[in-house]
Write an enzyme that holds these catalytic residues in place. Structure first.
Site, PDB file in Angstrom:
ATOM      1  N   ASP A 281       0.861  -1.173   0.000  1.00 35.68           N
ATOM      2  CA  ASP A 281       0.000   0.000   0.000  1.00 35.68           C
ATOM      3  C   ASP A 281       0.903   1.230   0.000  1.00 35.68           C
ATOM      4  O   ASP A 281       2.125   1.136   0.109  1.00 35.68           O
ATOM      5  CB  ASP A 281      -0.944  -0.002   1.200  1.00 35.68           C
ATOM      6  CG  ASP A 281      -2.229   0.768   0.929  1.00 35.68           C
ATOM      7  OD1 ASP A 281      -2.229   1.650   0.042  1.00 35.68           O
ATOM      8  OD2 ASP A 281      -3.237   0.501   1.603  1.00 35.68           O
ATOM      9  N   TRP A 282       0.297   2.392  -0.139  1.00 35.13           N
ATOM     10  CA  TRP A 282       1.033   3.639  -0.323  1.00 35.13           C
ATOM     11  C   TRP A 282       2.102   3.819   0.763  1.00 35.13           C
ATOM     12  O   TRP A 282       1.790   4.015   1.937  1.00 35.13           O
ATOM     13  CB  TRP A 282       0.062   4.814  -0.305  1.00 35.13           C
ATOM     14  CG  TRP A 282       0.683   6.142  -0.600  1.00 35.13           C
ATOM     15  CD1 TRP A 282       1.436   6.894   0.253  1.00 35.13           C
ATOM     16  CD2 TRP A 282       0.612   6.877  -1.826  1.00 35.13           C
ATOM     17  NE1 TRP A 282       1.839   8.053  -0.362  1.00 35.13           N
ATOM     18  CE2 TRP A 282       1.339   8.071  -1.642  1.00 35.13           C
ATOM     19  CE3 TRP A 282      -0.007   6.647  -3.062  1.00 35.13           C
ATOM     20  CZ2 TRP A 282       1.474   9.035  -2.638  1.00 35.13           C
ATOM     21  CZ3 TRP A 282       0.119   7.604  -4.051  1.00 35.13           C
ATOM     22  CH2 TRP A 282       0.850   8.781  -3.848  1.00 35.13           C
TER      23      TRP A 282
END
Length: 748
Positions: A281-282
């Site tokens: 994820d980011w």
């Protein structure tokens, strides 16, 4: 624009591209192509494939990186010409000629916005969910987006958590079925089709159990619960052919998911045989430093790669440290090659090597009429009727004047809901506009919002709303949440209607005119006191672009509500977590305990029943999972099963008759629940095992048949074996998780 000018020559040189798909390569050919590429790639080019960036506004800054093959993916780029220009560089000016993969959060629509996923889940309709994802894929792919970070199949049992809006609810089975439907819609019949986009089930795994419903927070999910509750939707996603997976932000039992070898290598790869690629994820790789799981970016990169994260989303740690880690023998070339293999495999399956470009000459499919119609139908089927006293709905011909109040009546941005980066409020059709367009020449519509937006604390506008109510036959109160109040990082501790909305509803109700409360929100809200003073309540999880016409059709009876709650509605926040498939206790609630205000003074310590409930809220929720009314009524009769005793390899046939006992043609959602009465570990009081939508004409009776394979009763037992245990089982078929006909059977 600066970038476009700089490399405009590339755009002129773009070849005419056919959008016709070509047959996908057989697995052996794909693997052969991958190995051919790997043999020729430098270490830097391999690391580049593992690197995803969110490009700067001035794309000319990354031209050299693309030329060197040091970027494998970009996200948040939706300009087709810019995408083509970057692909032109990747395909013609790099040594290996490997295309980029362009990703975007396309969560519940690209331009045509469908109800939020939690709303779509209320339809209990896999085909409708699949169609919504297909529309999103067609629109996104037309702009060059070939990869979406969806579906979110976290089991979500805490409405304080803002991301419950992106979920498919609290139930493992429902989430599994609808998650597969979304994947099928995004990916189509063949990933090679230019209208298909790669799905990315997220967040792997357990993110929905964040402590206190606070986003990014820690979880503590024991392995048995992980396997029985949280992992099954992801296993279903693998079986459905999901192309990619995304890790979650949370740590579970002290191990961040992005560095968790057990879930990424042992479960996902070895047990399930997943062959796609895993993306963080980011910046979740570098965020393992904040967790205290890695001392710096170098250690974070090492732990993520060795755990099984193939692509780093935007943290830059792979680019910065992989070569150094390899030289220090802290990671192996085999690990790097496996990650690149996984990424190349999906790029090949998407047909990007043969057709990397967007056909910018094609007619626009954005906001196509058929897409809007499907979005409207999704909004209709996602609406849940929670209350309808005196059959106030649907509104009939005796209604001459309507008072429309509330901040959500004409909120084109906010009814779209969370994660709508590409949605355009100028295309939104709101309830007020739909009512005026459809019924303005038949019914007098008095509009006085009362408050300007959902958090508005000012009450001076309520007087005008009350005046409108006094002059109307019925009040339609459109309340709820702005879109910004749900979604990522938007957690709450108070789930009441925000601002002065409670006061608004109470004030118009005091006029004595019937109040129909229409809620548009991103989560379950504690609306007990609002429902009490309302004649009817229609709940719509943010309904998207076509929410207005859908709600108007429902209010006036052109459509009949059929939605059911995909998540339990608590009375108060203090009951959370609250869900239907909880385990029993040694002293379960008996239904006759003394409540707080009924306790005698100086009562004995053990005089109140000594069972599991809250003194000030009782045991039951405001509305249970699976609940939802209709304008019609339904009767369940004659439940029968094919056998009283079965072997673990057999299937049980379950039949019941459902009659539409009302005066409207309508659809009922019949639900089948099972309880394993005695297990090697405690089992839930009820588990959803099947459901079906049953359309019935007024007065019609249909026999509904479920087939329940005994393998659906399997779970991870005391010894962590996945088995169907012999024993006694209860079975219910009914309209929700608290009602229904009941029988029993034995597994030998």
């Amino acid at each position: 624009m600066k970038f476009i000018k700089i490399i405009s020559a590339y755009l002129i040189m773009l070849p005419l591209v056919s959008c016709q798909s070509t047959p996908g390569d057989a697995s052996s050919n794909v693997d052969r192509n991958i190995e051919t590429l790997l043999k020729e790639m430098t270490l830097e080019e391999k690391i580049g494939q593992m690197n995803q960036i969110s490009p700067p506004e001035d794309l000319s800054q990354i031209v050299d990186l693309v030329k060197k093959g040091e970027i494998g993916s970009v996200l948040n780029l939706v300009d087709p010409e810019a995408i083509n220009a970057l692909q032109q560089i990747a395909m013609e000016e790099t040594r290996m000629k490997i295309p980029l993969i362009v990703g975007r959060d396309v969560i519940h629509g690209f331009k045509t916005i469908f109800p939020i996923p939690l709303g779509q889940a209320a339809s209990f309709n896999p085909e409708l969910v699949k169609e919504g994802a297909r529309v999103a894929a067609v629109e996104a792919a037309s702009q060059g987006v070939r990869w979406t970070f969806a579906p979110m199949i976290d089991i979500a049992r805490d409405p304080r958590w803002g991301r419950i809006a992106e979920s498919l609810g609290e139930d493992t089975y429902l989430t599994s079925v609808l998650g597969v439907a979304m994947i099928d819609g995004f990916q189509g019949d063949n990933l090679n089709d230019p209208t298909s986009i790669a799905a990315c089930p997220k967040h792997f795994v357990g993110y929905g159990a964040a402590e206190s419903g606070k986003d990014y927070n820690s979880t503590f999910i024991p392995e048995r619960t992980l396997r029985n509750v949280y992992l099954p939707p992801f296993k279903a996603a693998v079986d459905a052919g999901a192309a990619t997976f995304m890790t979650s932000f949370n740590d579970n039992d002290g191990v961040p998911s992005t560095g968790n070898r057990f879930i990424l290598d042992q479960v996902l790869r070895k047990e399930w045989g997943f062959t796609g690629f895993v993306v963080s994820d980011w910046a979740s790789v570098s965020e393992m430093i904040n967790h205290g799981f890695a001392k710096d970016g170098k250690e974070a990169a090492m732990k993520a790669i060795n755990a099984g994260v193939d692509m780093d989303m935007v943290s830059g740690t792979y680019v910065a440290y992989v070569k150094e880690l390899l030289n220090e023998k802290k990671i192996t070339m085999q690990t790097i090659d496996d990650a690149v293999r996984n990424i190349l495999r999906i790029k090949i399956k998407l047909g990007l090597f043969e057709n990397p470009y967007v056909d910018i000459s094609a007619s626009s499919v954005l906001y196509a009429e058929e897409h809007l119609l499907k979005a409207k139908e999704a909004a209709v089927q996602s609406a849940i009727l929670l209350k309808n006293d005196n059959e106030i709905l649907p509104l009939n011909e005796s209604i001459k004047t309507i008072a429309v109040v509330g901040p959500m009546a004409d909120a084109p941005h906010d009814q779209l809901g969370t994660w709508i980066f590409d949605g355009d409020k100028n295309y939104t059709q709101t309830p007020l506009k739909a009512l005026q367009a459809e019924y303005g020449d038949k019914v007098r519509i008095l509009y006085a919002p009362g408050t300007a937006y959902s958090r508005d604390m000012r009450t001076e506008g309520i007087a005008a709303a009350v005046n409108a109510a006094r002059n109307a036959d019925v009040v339609l109160a459109f309340v709820g949440e702005e879109s910004i109040l749900s979604g990522e990082a938007h957690s709450l501790t108070n789930l009441d209607l925000q601002g002065a909305q409670n006061e608004l509803i109470a004030a118009v109700a005091k006029t004595g005119k019937p109040v129909v409360t229409v809620v548009m929100a991103g989560r379950p809200l504690t609306i007990g006191r609002d429902a009490e003073v309302s004649e009817a309540v229609l709940y719509n999880f943010h309904p998207g672009t076509m929410g207005g016409p859908a709600i108007a059709d429902l209010l006036f009876g052109k459509a009949v509500p059929s939605g059911k709650l995909p998540v339990t509605f608590p009375k108060v926040v203090g009951q959370i977590p609250m869900y239907h498939s909880h385990n029993n206790t040694g002293r379960p609630y008996q239904g006759n305990e003394t409540m707080l205000q009924d306790i005698p003074l100086e009562a004995g310590q053990t005089s109140l029943g000594n069972t599991s409930f809250h003194l000030d809220a009782g045991f039951d929720p405001l509305y249970p999972f699976g609940y939802g009314l209709s304008y019609s009524t339904f009767s369940y009769t004659n439940l029968r099963i094919s056998a009283d005793k079965l072997k673990t390899t057999e299937s049980l046939t379950v039949m019941t008759d459902i009659t539409n006992t009302g005066k409207y043609d309508a659809t009922e959602i019949a639900q089948l629940y099972v309880q394993d009465c005695f297990g090697s570990v405690t089992r839930p009081v009820k588990e959803l095992k099947d459901f079906t939508r049953v359309p019935l004409k007024a007065g019609e009776t249909k026999t509904v048949t479920f087939t329940l394979p005994m393998e659906k009763l399997a779970y991870y037992n005391l010894d962590m074996n996945y088995v169907v245990e012999a024993g006694e089982f209860k079975l219910w078929v009914g309209p929700n998780s608290q009602e229904g006909l009941k029988t029993a059977f034995v597994v030998e």
